[in-house]
Design a protein around this motif. Structure first.
Motif, PDB file in Angstrom:
ATOM      1  N   GLN A 391       0.817  -1.206   0.000  1.00 16.13           N
ATOM      2  CA  GLN A 391       0.000   0.000   0.000  1.00 16.13           C
ATOM      3  C   GLN A 391       0.855   1.262   0.000  1.00 16.13           C
ATOM      4  OE1 GLN A 391      -3.450   0.455  -0.260  1.00 16.13           O
ATOM      5  NE2 GLN A 391      -3.164  -1.663  -0.954  1.00 16.13           N
ATOM      6  N   ILE A 395       0.577   4.040  -2.873  1.00 16.55           N
ATOM      7  CA  ILE A 395       0.143   5.394  -2.492  1.00 16.55           C
ATOM      8  C   ILE A 395       1.195   6.423  -2.848  1.00 16.55           C
ATOM      9  CG2 ILE A 395      -0.395   6.835  -0.498  1.00 16.55           C
ATOM     10  CD1 ILE A 395      -1.679   4.321   0.759  1.00 16.55           C
ATOM     11  N   ARG A 591      -5.250   5.515   2.990  1.00 11.09           N
ATOM     12  CA  ARG A 591      -4.745   6.556   2.094  1.00 11.09           C
ATOM     13  C   ARG A 591      -5.050   7.956   2.656  1.00 11.09           C
ATOM     14  NH1 ARG A 591      -7.516   3.385  -2.927  1.00 11.09           N
ATOM     15  NH2 ARG A 591      -6.038   1.638  -3.007  1.00 11.09           N
ATOM     16  N   THR A 610      -7.756   9.182  -5.614  1.00 11.32           N
ATOM     17  CA  THR A 610      -8.412   7.880  -5.425  1.00 11.32           C
ATOM     18  C   THR A 610      -8.499   7.127  -6.744  1.00 11.32           C
ATOM     19  OG1 THR A 610      -9.727   8.821  -3.620  1.00 11.32           O
ATOM     20  CG2 THR A 610     -10.488   6.753  -4.578  1.00 11.32           C
ATOM     21  N   CYS A 613      -5.032   5.699  -7.544  1.00 11.58           N
ATOM     22  CA  CYS A 613      -4.715   4.516  -6.732  1.00 11.58           C
ATOM     23  C   CYS A 613      -5.459   3.286  -7.258  1.00 11.58           C
ATOM     24  CB  CYS A 613      -5.073   4.765  -5.267  1.00 11.58           C
ATOM     25  SG  CYS A 613      -4.011   5.971  -4.436  1.00 11.58           S
TER      26      CYS A 613
END
Length: 636
Positions: A391, A395, A591, A610, A613
């Motif tokens: 992640q 990110i 996030r 968003t 991602c």
């Protein structure tokens, strides 16, 4: 014999076979060769007799010249005596006979003597074995006989296999050698046959040439004889004929003169004109026929062209119909395949919903940050693609792609992990259990009381043993940058925040090619409200109203919506199905937590971030397995 075999096309057709040899020697009774009657006894230093002297004289002479040196005694002097050492008198020579002999022992090993069988004892015997160092079991001493048996058996079998392979190879080489010899003999036979046929043809040709030359010589001789005879006969007839004609008045005839001078030129001229007229008529007739032939050829060509075009149009129409039929069949098969795949995914989705998701429980998104497979620990899991490490890579790359400048990545990662709420558990998979590693160093040593001098070593050990779903696939993602740097910084920050980490020993990573599906837990967008900062309000569509396409009914992106912090945690596998799960809501809140460390952002930026991602996550899954079914389940 060889010629007969070649004429009969003899071929060696015996297949190769393995020579069966005895593994052990035959049991034979031992014998002493000193008492064996078949062994010849005698002086091994004797040589061939010298035939130049008699046997008896030679023997006496050898006995007289023999000297033996006796042992020196303290009270006697050394002197030589002539004697014969053997019980039987025999002739001695200077050089013993020598013969070269060769022998080859059979490849047979000694048969293993079976161990003596002893019946099982009755009763109970109790004993123990204590060595000098206080141990009850000496592994090297106890395991050495078994190891020797295994090694000897392995060497024996290996040697037998090598010998068999060598024998097969030699048999194959002999067969190839015999085949080459046969081919050479057949080639030599063909060459001799061709040479014999060539000599025979040349002989026939020479005979024919000799016969033709002889016939030409005979005809030439006959012509010469006939010419000489005719010349001799006619030599006198010419003068007589001329005299006779002249006397008969044939020369200088007036009628003949008139015929030659007047009649013949006229007849020649008339015949010439007639022939010219006939030739002109013939030319015109041929030209007329050529014109008719050209017209018929043109008509025939046009007819053939029309027929060819008609047939080609029929073939084109048939081909078009065939292609259309194949395309229709292909589309029908494709629709059927899509329908079956949709039914399979729907059935799989219902199975996952019934057997896995329905047995889960609602937790806060930060209660357990784990990988998509939950490291197969058998506990309720909140899955993130690649876990906490994956992640952070996604990110940070998404932040860079939306134009955000990160001055210090290390500080961002450390602040984000430190800002996780109280009670957060980050699950990290290891190949070896960290508690066992610390217990091997010192029994009471834990991560909580880890000394400063062991910190670097334990951190390096964790870095080399850490494992997660995307670990072996980073090289395939060319659209991601600074992967190794981000991973090292995340591991370092995790080690610094050890109280929040749950170190789990796992056997291996999830295989994206073997799992049946990937479950994505999504919120129901129709039930979400807009974020107050977005400036939009949720409009519920009435049945009697007809909303236009421009009207916004529900949020279209999590970045502009108010999302609950609850997540459905469940075990992603059981005895019947083994899958992986991604909690989009949990990833969204993680996030947002990282974005808060950068600063306050507007709604449009959050929407773009968003989407970026989600786009990177989709690209990663497509590269790992493009055929992997992704089941979107709305649970919020």
């Amino acid at each position: 014999m060889a010629t007969e075999l070649l004429q009969e096309n003899y071929e060696f057709n015996a297949p190769p076979r393995v020579v069966q040899k005895m593994k052990y020697r035959e049991d034979r009774e031992a014998c002493n060769i000193m008492w064996d009657k078949r062994v010849i006894r005698g002086n091994t230093y004797s040589s061939v007799l010298n035939k130049s002297e008699p046997t008896m004289q030679t023997t006496i002479k050898r006995i007289q010249n023999t000297k033996v040196v006796t042992e020196k005694k303290e009270d006697e002097t050394i002197h030589d005596e002539e004697t014969q050492t053997d019980p039987n008198v025999e002739e001695l020579t200077d050089k013993p006979p020598r013969h070269l002999k060769e022998t080859q022992t059979e490849f047979i090993i000694e048969k293993v003597v079976p161990r003596l069988y002893m019946k099982e004892k009755t009763g109970i015997d109790e004993e123990t074995q204590v060595w000098d160092d206080g141990e009850l079991f000496n592994f090297e001493y106890e395991a050495e006989p078994i190891l020797q048996v295994l090694v000897r058996k392995t060497l024996d079998l290996s040697r037998m296999e090598v010998l068999q392979e060598e024998e097969l190879r030699e048999m194959k080489e002999k067969q190839e050698h015999y085949q080459k010899l046969k081919q050479m003999e057949m080639a030599e036979q063909d060459r001799l046959e061709k040479k014999e046929q060539q000599l025979y043809n040349e002989n026939i040709k020479l005979k024919q040439q000799f016969h033709n030359q002889k016939q030409r010589d005979i005809k030439t001789h006959e012509k010469l004889v006939s010419r000489a005879s005719a010349k001799k006969y006619l030599s006198k007839c010419v003068n007589l004929a001329l005299q006779q004609l002249e006397l008969s008045g044939y020369f200088r005839d007036p009628i003949e003169i008139q015929l030659v001078s007047e009649y013949l030129p006229w007849i020649y001229q008339d015949v010439t004109n007639e022939l010219q007229n006939s030739n002109l008529i013939l030319v015109e007739y041929n030209q007329m026929l050529d014109n008719i032939d050209d017209k018929m050829f043109q008509l025939h060509t046009n007819t053939l062209s029309l027929e060819r075009n008609r047939r080609q149009s029929i073939l084109d129409e048939r081909e078009r119909q065939r292609i259309a039929k194949e395309e229709a069949d292909r589309q029908r098969r494709e629709r059927r395949k899509i329908r079956l795949e949709k039914e399979r995914r729907q059935k799989l989705k219902e199975t996952v919903q019934e057997q896995l998701i329905s047995k889960g429980e609602e937790k806060e998104w930060f209660n357990l940050i784990s990988d998509i497979d939950g490291y197969y620990q058998g506990t309720n899991t909140i899955g993130y693609l690649g876990g906490i490490i994956g992640q952070f890579v996604i990110i940070i790359n998404a932040l860079q792609q939306v134009g955000e400048t990160i001055e210090d990545i290390s500080e961002l990662i450390s602040n984000s992990i430190a800002a996780l709420p109280e009670g957060t558990i980050i699950e990290v998979g290891l190949r070896d259990q960290i508690d066992q590693m610390l217990a091997d160093i010192e029994p009471e040593l834990t991560l909580a009381n880890l000394p400063e001098q062991l910190t670097q070593g334990i951190e390096n050990a964790i870095k080399s043993n850490i494992i997660y779903s995307l670990q072996q696939h980073w090289s395939q993602f060319g659209f991601l940058q600074n992967i190794n740097q981000i991973i090292d910084l995340v591991i370092k920050s995790l080690f610094e925040n050890r109280p929040k980490i749950k170190w789990s020993k796992i056997k291996g990573q999830v295989d994206f090619q073997k799992i049946p599906c990937l479950v994505k837990l999504l919120p129901g967008m129709e039930s979400l409200r807009f974020h107050p900062k977005s400036g939009k309000t949720r409009v519920e569509k009435q049945v009697e109203d007809e909303a236009t396409e421009e009207e916004i009914i529900n949020p279209q992106n999590l970045g502009e919506a108010m999302v609950d912090t609850k997540a459905t945690a469940f075990i992603p596998q059981n005895e019947e199905i083994q899958t992986a799960v991604i909690h989009n809501v949990a990833e969204f809140h993680l996030r947002n937590l990282i974005i808060q460390q950068i600063g306050e952002q507007d709604i449009q930026w959050l929407v773009n971030f968003t989407e970026k991602c989600q786009q990177l996550e989709t690209q990663i899954i497509e590269i790992l397995n493009p055929q992997l079914p992704q089941l979107e389940v709305q649970q919020y």
